[in-house]
Design an enzyme around this catalytic site. Structure first.
Site, PDB file in Angstrom:
ATOM      1  NE  ARG A  87      -3.852   2.046   2.466  1.00  0.00           N
ATOM      2  CZ  ARG A  87      -3.961   2.859   3.512  1.00  0.00           C
ATOM      3  NH1 ARG A  87      -3.208   2.652   4.597  1.00  0.00           N
ATOM      4  NH2 ARG A  87      -4.807   3.861   3.511  1.00  0.00           N
TER       5      ARG A  87
ATOM      6  CG  HIS B 139      -1.181   5.315  -0.614  1.00  0.00           C
ATOM      7  ND1 HIS B 139      -1.889   5.919   0.402  1.00  0.00           N
ATOM      8  CD2 HIS B 139      -2.003   4.355  -1.108  1.00  0.00           C
ATOM      9  CE1 HIS B 139      -3.081   5.352   0.519  1.00  0.00           C
ATOM     10  NE2 HIS B 139      -3.160   4.391  -0.389  1.00  0.00           N
ATOM     11  CG  ASP B 140       6.566   6.726  -3.230  1.00  0.00           C
ATOM     12  OD1 ASP B 140       6.616   7.956  -2.999  1.00  0.00           O
ATOM     13  OD2 ASP B 140       7.487   6.101  -3.778  1.00  0.00           O
TER      14      ASP B 140
ATOM     15  CD  GLU C 169       3.797  12.461  -1.607  1.00  0.00           C
ATOM     16  OE1 GLU C 169       3.624  11.224  -1.546  1.00  0.00           O
ATOM     17  OE2 GLU C 169       4.596  12.987  -2.403  1.00  0.00           O
TER      18      GLU C 169
ATOM     19  CG  ASN D 109      -0.478   8.955   2.232  1.00  0.00           C
ATOM     20  OD1 ASN D 109      -0.841   7.924   1.659  1.00  0.00           O
ATOM     21  ND2 ASN D 109       0.059   9.981   1.587  1.00  0.00           N
TER      22      ASN D 109
ATOM     23  N   PRO E 117      -6.178   7.220  -5.187  1.00  0.00           N
ATOM     24  CG  PRO E 117      -6.123   5.640  -6.900  1.00  0.00           C
ATOM     25  CD  PRO E 117      -5.225   6.462  -6.027  1.00  0.00           C
TER      26      PRO E 117
ATOM     27  CG  HIS F 178      -8.270  -4.251  -1.870  1.00  0.00           C
ATOM     28  ND1 HIS F 178      -9.338  -3.522  -2.373  1.00  0.00           N
ATOM     29  CD2 HIS F 178      -7.275  -3.348  -1.669  1.00  0.00           C
ATOM     30  CE1 HIS F 178      -8.997  -2.243  -2.460  1.00  0.00           C
ATOM     31  NE2 HIS F 178      -7.757  -2.114  -2.028  1.00  0.00           N
TER      32      HIS F 178
ATOM     33  CG  ASP G 112      -9.703 -12.442   0.544  1.00  0.00           C
ATOM     34  OD1 ASP G 112     -10.780 -13.057   0.672  1.00  0.00           O
ATOM     35  OD2 ASP G 112      -8.800 -12.802  -0.237  1.00  0.00           O
TER      36      ASP G 112
END
Length: 346
Positions: A61, A65-66, A86, A92, A181, A211, A264
């Site tokens: 993740r 994100h980076d 950030e 974040n 996103p 996910h 999940d």
């Protein structure tokens, strides 16, 4: 005079060629400058992910994100200074793994000072942590499923991580807020944000496959349970039985911000296809998961994955991860090699 002009042209051509060569990521970039670097990273990941398997989801993740803000340049690791960075942006605030990356950086710096970038460490650690996810699953878990192959006994997906990234020196909260996103986004917004990074709908589906491991806070989806349109209603695209279960045993009210829920269920430590099966049953946890069924391309991609092999999923996931890992990378003389991942060099 002609000979001098020829020499100047040749020099310019060589300069351009060298610049282009430097600007490309490559396998084994540190083979001469720090030959033990990738092994140091892999060994550290193998040792510690076994004791903290949830970090695998956190690291992938972080990598995601980076890369979605200014490219894969480790800007997500920078501390806020005169401006807000950030890592302090809302998307974040739940990121984990910063100290993990710092520990790897310290080991690599001790071996080769000022050579290996934090951006490459993130990319390599994310890949290595996913590879090792299956190796830490207890053998009795495999006995509970119909086929060992589908559980990925051979390990998690592997993909090439060409290196040579350099670290960015700018990190901006506003850019993170607008570029990353969200679990609340619909398909149109997701498609736009992915396209901004050169990624398509197939990449969206495949990268969402991450996910299959990890957990989420209730706040990332509780609106679907209690107040989807602002009228105290439930998201009709969420399976009602699953929603009732979440309300009864997990997120018992809309203000719960501490409870963790498996993305999940029953398979959160195993990289497999079950996440996609849950999405098809309208049991994807996030609105962004449900959105994948609202487009013919994304829905058919999911169906093809579910009715294919786990090996095919691993291969396709790896392709999208390699593609994502090369978003707007800084190479050559761009950026810098940070001494400390949280700080730009003084």
């Amino acid at each position: 005079m002609g000979s001098q002009s020829y020499s100047q042209v040749l020099f310019l051509c060589l300069t351009v060629l060298i610049g282009l060569t430097q600007a490309q990521l490559q396998q084994g970039f540190y083979a001469k400058s720090c030959p033990k670097a990738e092994k140091i990273i892999q060994d550290f990941v193998d040792e510690h992910i076994r004791n903290a398997p949830s970090l695998a989801a956190a690291l992938i993740r972080m990598h995601f994100h980076d890369c979605f803000v200014r490219g894969c340049d480790a800007s997500v690791l920078l501390n806020s200074t005169s401006n807000q960075a950030e890592r302090d942006a809302p998307p974040n605030l739940t990121l984990r793994g910063f100290s993990f990356i710092d520990s790897i950086k310290s080991l690599v710096e001790a071996e080769c000072p000022g050579v290996v970038s934090c951006a490459d460490i993130i990319a390599l650690a994310a890949r290595d942590s996913i590879v090792v996810t299956q190796k830490i699953t207890h053998i009795y878990i495999y006995m509970l499923v119909s086929t060992i192959t589908d559980m990925g006994l051979q390990g998690g997906p592997y993909w090439n991580v060409p290196t040579g990234r350099r670290d960015g020196t700018i990190s901006n909260l506003v850019e993170a807020r607008s570029s990353i996103p969200s679990p609340f986004h619909n398909l149109t917004t997701l498609q736009t944000l992915f396209a901004n990074q050169g990624l398509d709908l197939k990449d969206l589906v495949l990268l969402s496959g991450a996910h299959t491991i990890g957990i989420s806070h209730c706040t990332s989806f509780s609106n679907r349970l209690y107040n989807f349109t602002g009228k105290g209603d439930q998201d009709p695209d969420l399976d009602s039985e699953y929603a009732a279960n979440l309300k009864s045993f997990k997120c018992k009210n809309i203000n719960d911000n501490t409870t963790h829920v498996e993305m999940d269920p029953g398979s959160r430590k195993t990289f497999d296809l079950s996440y996609y099966r849950f999405v098809l049953k309208r049991r994807g946890l996030f609105q962004s998961d449900a959105a994948l069924l609202t487009n013919s391309v994304t829905k058919s991609t999911i169906i093809n994955l579910v009715y294919g092999s786990v090996e095919n999923f691993f291969a396709e996931f790896g392709k999208s991860m390699e593609k994502m890992g090369q978003i707007k990378v800084k190479t050559g003389t761009q950026g810098e090699i940070r001494k400390h991942c949280a700080l730009v060099n003084s």
